[in-house]
Design a protein around this motif. Structure first.
Motif, mmCIF file in Angstrom:
data_model
loop_
_atom_site.group_PDB
_atom_site.id
_atom_site.type_symbol
_atom_site.label_atom_id
_atom_site.label_comp_id
_atom_site.label_asym_id
_atom_site.label_seq_id
_atom_site.Cartn_x
_atom_site.Cartn_y
_atom_site.Cartn_z
ATOM 1 N N LYS A 130 1.029 -1.115 -0.022
ATOM 2 C CA LYS A 130 0.095 0.036 0.090
ATOM 3 C C LYS A 130 0.684 1.301 0.098
ATOM 4 C CE LYS A 130 -3.824 -1.956 2.127
ATOM 5 N NZ LYS A 130 -4.906 -1.964 3.422
ATOM 6 N N GLN A 131 0.447 2.034 -0.478
ATOM 7 C CA GLN A 131 1.205 3.594 -0.848
ATOM 8 C C GLN A 131 1.557 4.001 0.541
ATOM 9 O OE1 GLN A 131 -0.220 7.236 -2.759
ATOM 10 N NE2 GLN A 131 0.963 6.657 -4.114
ATOM 11 N N GLY A 132 2.740 4.414 0.780
ATOM 12 C CA GLY A 132 3.389 4.797 2.174
ATOM 13 C C GLY A 132 3.443 3.770 3.082
ATOM 14 N N GLY A 133 3.194 2.181 2.717
ATOM 15 C CA GLY A 133 3.580 1.239 3.608
ATOM 16 C C GLY A 133 5.125 1.010 3.683
ATOM 17 N N PHE A 134 5.616 0.341 4.299
ATOM 18 C CA PHE A 134 6.965 -0.157 4.373
ATOM 19 C C PHE A 134 6.938 -1.803 4.514
ATOM 20 C CE2 PHE A 134 6.769 4.089 6.472
ATOM 21 C CZ PHE A 134 7.623 4.647 5.628
ATOM 22 N N SER A 135 6.077 -2.157 4.362
ATOM 23 C CA SER A 135 6.230 -3.869 4.441
ATOM 24 C C SER A 135 5.290 -4.488 3.356
ATOM 25 C CB SER A 135 5.877 -4.738 5.806
ATOM 26 O OG SER A 135 4.590 -4.144 6.158
ATOM 27 N N TRP A 136 5.908 -5.323 2.600
ATOM 28 C CA TRP A 136 5.072 -6.038 1.286
ATOM 29 C C TRP A 136 4.225 -7.223 2.006
ATOM 30 C CZ3 TRP A 136 5.646 -4.745 -3.720
ATOM 31 C CH2 TRP A 136 6.535 -3.761 -3.936
ATOM 32 N N THR A 137 3.015 -7.459 1.494
ATOM 33 C CA THR A 137 2.066 -8.537 1.873
ATOM 34 C C THR A 137 2.106 -9.580 0.773
ATOM 35 O OG1 THR A 137 0.857 -6.828 3.237
ATOM 36 C CG2 THR A 137 -0.155 -8.846 2.577
ATOM 37 N N VAL A 138 2.129 -10.862 1.200
ATOM 38 C CA VAL A 138 2.105 -11.900 0.306
ATOM 39 C C VAL A 138 0.560 -11.995 -0.281
ATOM 40 C CG1 VAL A 138 2.489 -14.285 -0.272
ATOM 41 C CG2 VAL A 138 4.200 -12.876 0.934
ATOM 42 N N MET A 139 0.052 -11.817 -1.127
ATOM 43 C CA MET A 139 -1.336 -11.985 -1.660
ATOM 44 C C MET A 139 -1.600 -13.404 -2.338
ATOM 45 S SD MET A 139 -3.073 -9.489 -0.694
ATOM 46 C CE MET A 139 -4.505 -9.714 -1.307
ATOM 47 N N ASP A 140 -0.484 -14.021 -2.775
ATOM 48 C CA ASP A 140 -0.856 -15.441 -3.534
ATOM 49 C C ASP A 140 0.693 -15.894 -3.569
ATOM 50 O OD1 ASP A 140 -1.988 -17.552 -4.446
ATOM 51 O OD2 ASP A 140 -2.344 -16.662 -6.373
ATOM 52 N N SER A 141 0.582 -17.288 -3.457
ATOM 53 C CA SER A 141 1.956 -17.915 -3.535
ATOM 54 C C SER A 141 1.662 -19.279 -4.091
ATOM 55 C CB SER A 141 2.392 -18.113 -2.181
ATOM 56 O OG SER A 141 3.517 -19.068 -1.979
ATOM 57 N N SER A 142 2.800 -19.697 -4.752
ATOM 58 C CA SER A 142 2.772 -21.176 -4.997
ATOM 59 C C SER A 142 2.718 -22.258 -3.974
ATOM 60 C CB SER A 142 4.117 -21.494 -6.146
ATOM 61 O OG SER A 142 5.144 -21.208 -5.261
ATOM 62 N N MET A 143 3.207 -21.663 -3.025
ATOM 63 C CA MET A 143 2.975 -22.706 -1.667
ATOM 64 C C MET A 143 1.948 -21.985 -0.562
ATOM 65 S SD MET A 143 4.920 -25.115 -2.392
ATOM 66 C CE MET A 143 5.277 -25.465 -3.826
ATOM 67 N N ASN A 144 0.838 -21.785 -0.962
ATOM 68 C CA ASN A 144 -0.312 -21.496 -0.070
ATOM 69 C C ASN A 144 -0.612 -22.735 1.021
ATOM 70 O OD1 ASN A 144 -1.096 -18.765 -1.073
ATOM 71 N ND2 ASN A 144 -2.002 -19.768 -2.896
ATOM 72 N N ASP A 145 -0.481 -23.751 0.651
ATOM 73 C CA ASP A 145 -0.604 -24.859 1.379
ATOM 74 C C ASP A 145 0.072 -26.209 0.709
ATOM 75 O OD1 ASP A 145 -2.522 -26.612 -0.297
ATOM 76 O OD2 ASP A 145 -3.713 -24.895 0.142
ATOM 77 N N GLN A 146 -0.017 -27.220 1.688
ATOM 78 C CA GLN A 146 0.959 -28.300 1.203
ATOM 79 C C GLN A 146 0.367 -28.937 -0.215
ATOM 80 O OE1 GLN A 146 1.297 -31.339 4.505
ATOM 81 N NE2 GLN A 146 2.850 -32.440 3.129
ATOM 82 N N CYS A 147 -0.799 -28.814 -0.583
ATOM 83 C CA CYS A 147 -1.497 -29.488 -1.690
ATOM 84 C C CYS A 147 -0.798 -28.760 -2.839
ATOM 85 C CB CYS A 147 -2.910 -29.405 -1.800
ATOM 86 S SG CYS A 147 -3.816 -30.504 -0.485
ATOM 87 N N ASP A 148 -0.071 -27.481 -2.771
ATOM 88 C CA ASP A 148 0.177 -26.942 -3.909
ATOM 89 C C ASP A 148 1.735 -27.739 -4.260
ATOM 90 O OD1 ASP A 148 -1.551 -24.924 -4.570
ATOM 91 O OD2 ASP A 148 -0.605 -23.637 -2.890
ATOM 92 N N ASP A 149 2.109 -28.467 -3.611
ATOM 93 C CA ASP A 149 3.383 -29.096 -4.039
ATOM 94 C C ASP A 149 2.892 -30.379 -4.836
ATOM 95 O OD1 ASP A 149 5.707 -30.650 -3.971
ATOM 96 O OD2 ASP A 149 5.768 -31.022 -1.800
ATOM 97 N N TYR A 150 3.665 -30.298 -6.182
ATOM 98 C CA TYR A 150 3.347 -30.976 -7.354
ATOM 99 C C TYR A 150 3.132 -32.431 -7.069
ATOM 100 C CZ TYR A 150 3.169 -32.867 -12.173
ATOM 101 O OH TYR A 150 2.802 -33.618 -13.349
ATOM 102 N N GLY A 151 2.062 -32.946 -7.441
ATOM 103 C CA GLY A 151 1.962 -34.574 -7.393
ATOM 104 C C GLY A 151 2.132 -35.113 -5.966
ATOM 105 N N LEU A 152 2.017 -34.423 -4.841
ATOM 106 C CA LEU A 152 2.313 -34.887 -3.484
ATOM 107 C C LEU A 152 1.662 -36.269 -3.220
ATOM 108 C CD1 LEU A 152 3.244 -34.069 -0.735
ATOM 109 C CD2 LEU A 152 0.903 -33.023 -0.537
ATOM 110 N N CYS A 153 0.457 -36.375 -3.965
ATOM 111 C CA CYS A 153 -0.226 -37.550 -3.275
ATOM 112 C C CYS A 153 -0.292 -38.683 -4.408
ATOM 113 C CB CYS A 153 -1.817 -37.288 -3.335
ATOM 114 S SG CYS A 153 -2.128 -36.027 -1.789
ATOM 115 N N GLY A 154 0.823 -38.451 -5.392
ATOM 116 C CA GLY A 154 0.793 -39.442 -6.201
ATOM 117 C C GLY A 154 -0.457 -39.813 -7.149
ATOM 118 N N ALA A 155 -0.239 -40.721 -8.302
ATOM 119 C CA ALA A 155 -1.152 -40.944 -9.237
ATOM 120 C C ALA A 155 -2.681 -41.441 -8.909
ATOM 121 C CB ALA A 155 -0.699 -41.927 -10.127
ATOM 122 N N ASN A 156 -3.466 -41.039 -9.369
ATOM 123 C CA ASN A 156 -4.948 -41.278 -9.316
ATOM 124 C C ASN A 156 -5.489 -40.939 -7.642
ATOM 125 O OD1 ASN A 156 -5.000 -42.644 -11.947
ATOM 126 N ND2 ASN A 156 -3.885 -44.136 -11.089
#
Length: 452
Positions: free
Chosen positions: A268-294
């Motif tokens: 935000k204008q005038g702010g001093f710290s950045w906020t993460v709005m979105d990430s490839s690692m929002n949770d463990q399920c974003d880890d590609y193929g974590l649960c294996g096939a099917n």
């Protein structure tokens, strides 16, 4: 063409006459930038100059936020640093930007615009884009621009993706480590296989994907329309993604990190710290193929990995200790006889990765089902475009990889091939009492599962 000696004399003389520091946004054809001098964009959002990360003794030309000089958003010579601070950024007689050693004349980097137009100026725009333009041309018909050569950061107005006419692919690459801006092995790019999707890779290994474009958004991404806009263009000439600004009081950037993540950050204008709005690692399920096939990954479940309906763990002992890498296999083998096949409709998911698949953009969903039913190797199908009731046909062959549940997105459906006998087993198990019948139907509704 000037000789090397006369060019060096001209560079040294220009450096002495230009003063120690400049605040202009434009470098003219007779100007130079040396250590301690900078260009500043007109609104003072961005600054360009020489820097040495963590006093490494390696020198680069970079662009950074004026108020956050530690955040470098673009580097010209990230593969060819200078070994001392005697470098100079100048415009060559044929109209190229070049980084040179002021003493020896060695060229460490060049824009290589190949236009051979001497009446050129370089300008740092308020967007953070460094452009080469003709001196009297105020249009956006640039001879060269840094936005076409991203480093590790995507700024609003910068395209991430393909110029299909020329084959140019713009993508971002992490630093090698926090102190070394040379290209690392983490890349984030728009994959052009079937329907486009973002892929985050470590070398050739996929570590995250957004899910394919479904006509509205990427099926596994979060939309932040109130903060920034996502512009997606897909036609015969171009395929690209771009961030747009909704509120001028908010600054946003997308950066890929050596740790193996990509993050959308806002300030935000005038702010001093950045906020993460979105990430490839929002949770463990974003880890590609974590649960294996099917299998399917469900963030809100414990454990988070489950086999898809009709499948069981390939190795139950591994699953018992939360090792899901071996995935799942069918409990009941499939028959190729059509009257032995049913489809289970699963909603609210990120579609499987496009590994073994086919795409027909003109088919209806009914035609897609018929085609899948005729092909014994077809394991699942779905609309490729969910707009206006859905259109297009994805068909998957082989194992289904990297399915993730999003309960709030029930309009995203995939139809999985199952043995009719497998569905009969469900009925035998769950329909023993009237209470269990309604419980079973309720469970299917809650998990967006219906027969097709």
């Amino acid at each position: 063409m000037k000789t090397l000696s006369s060019l060096l004399f001209y560079i040294l003389l220009s450096s002495l006459l230009s003063g120690f520091r400049r605040a202009a946004d434009t470098l003219s054809s007779n100007g130079t930038i040396t250590y301690g001098e900078t260009l500043e964009s007109s609104g003072q959002s961005f600054e360009l100059g020489f820097f040495s990360p963590n006093n490494s003794g390696k020198w680069y030309i970079g662009i950074w936020y004026k108020k956050f000089p530690e955040i470098i958003v673009w580097i010209a010579n990230r593969e060819t640093p200078l070994r001392n601070s005697s470098g100079v950024l100048t415009i060559t007689p044929n109209g190229d930007l070049a980084i040179m050693n002021a003493t020896t004349g060695d060229v460490f980097w060049s824009s290589n615009s190949s236009k051979n137009e001497p009446a050129i100026v370089a300008q740092l725009l308020e967007s953070g884009n460094l452009v080469l333009r003709r001196k009297d041309d105020t249009t956006q018909n640039y001879v060269w621009q840094s936005f076409d050569f991203p480093s590790d950061t995507l700024l609003p107005g910068m395209k991430l993706g393909w110029n299909l006419s020329t084959g140019t692919n713009r993508y971002i690459t992490s630093w090698k480590d926090d102190n070394d801006p040379s290209p690392g092995d983490i890349t984030f790019r728009l994959d052009n296989s079937g329907m486009p999707q973002f892929i985050l890779r470590r070398g050739s290994e996929t570590i995250y994907r957004s899910g394919p474009w479904n006509g509205i958004e990427f099926s596994g991404s979060i939309d932040w329309k109130t903060v920034y806009t996502r512009i997606f263009v897909y036609n015969n000439q171009e395929l690209y993604y771009m961030n747009g600004v909704v509120d001028n009081l908010i600054i946003t950037r997308l950066t890929v990190y050596p740790s193996g993540s990509v993050r959308q950050l806002i300030l935000k204008q005038g702010g001093f710290s950045w906020t993460v709005m979105d990430s490839s690692m929002n949770d463990q399920c974003d880890d590609y193929g974590l649960c294996g096939a099917n299998s399917i990954c469900k963030t809100k479940s414990r454990p988070i990995c489950e086999c898809l309906y009709g499948f069981v763990p390939k190795s139950q002992s591994e699953w018992d200790v939360r090792d899901w890498s071996s995935g799942c296999v069918r409990r009941t083998p499939l028959s190729c006889l059509q009257d032995h096949i049913k489809f289970l409709k699963l909603g609210g998911v990120k579609l499987p990765d496009l590994l073994q698949f086919s795409l027909n953009k003109s088919m209806s969903l009914k035609e897609c089902q018929a085609e899948c039913l005729k092909n014994c190797s077809c394991m699942a199908y779905a609309n490729s475009d969910i707009r206006e009731g859905g259109s297009g046909c994805f068909m998957w062959f082989g194992d289904l990889i990297d399915i993730q549940e999003f309960s709030e997105r029930k309009e995203r459906y995939i139809y999985m091939r199952m043995a009719a006998a497998e569905l009969s087993k469900y009925i035998q198990v769950y329909l023993r009492t009237e209470f269990e019948f309604f419980f079973y139907v309720g469970q299917m509704i809650n998990q967006n599962i219906v027969l097709a």
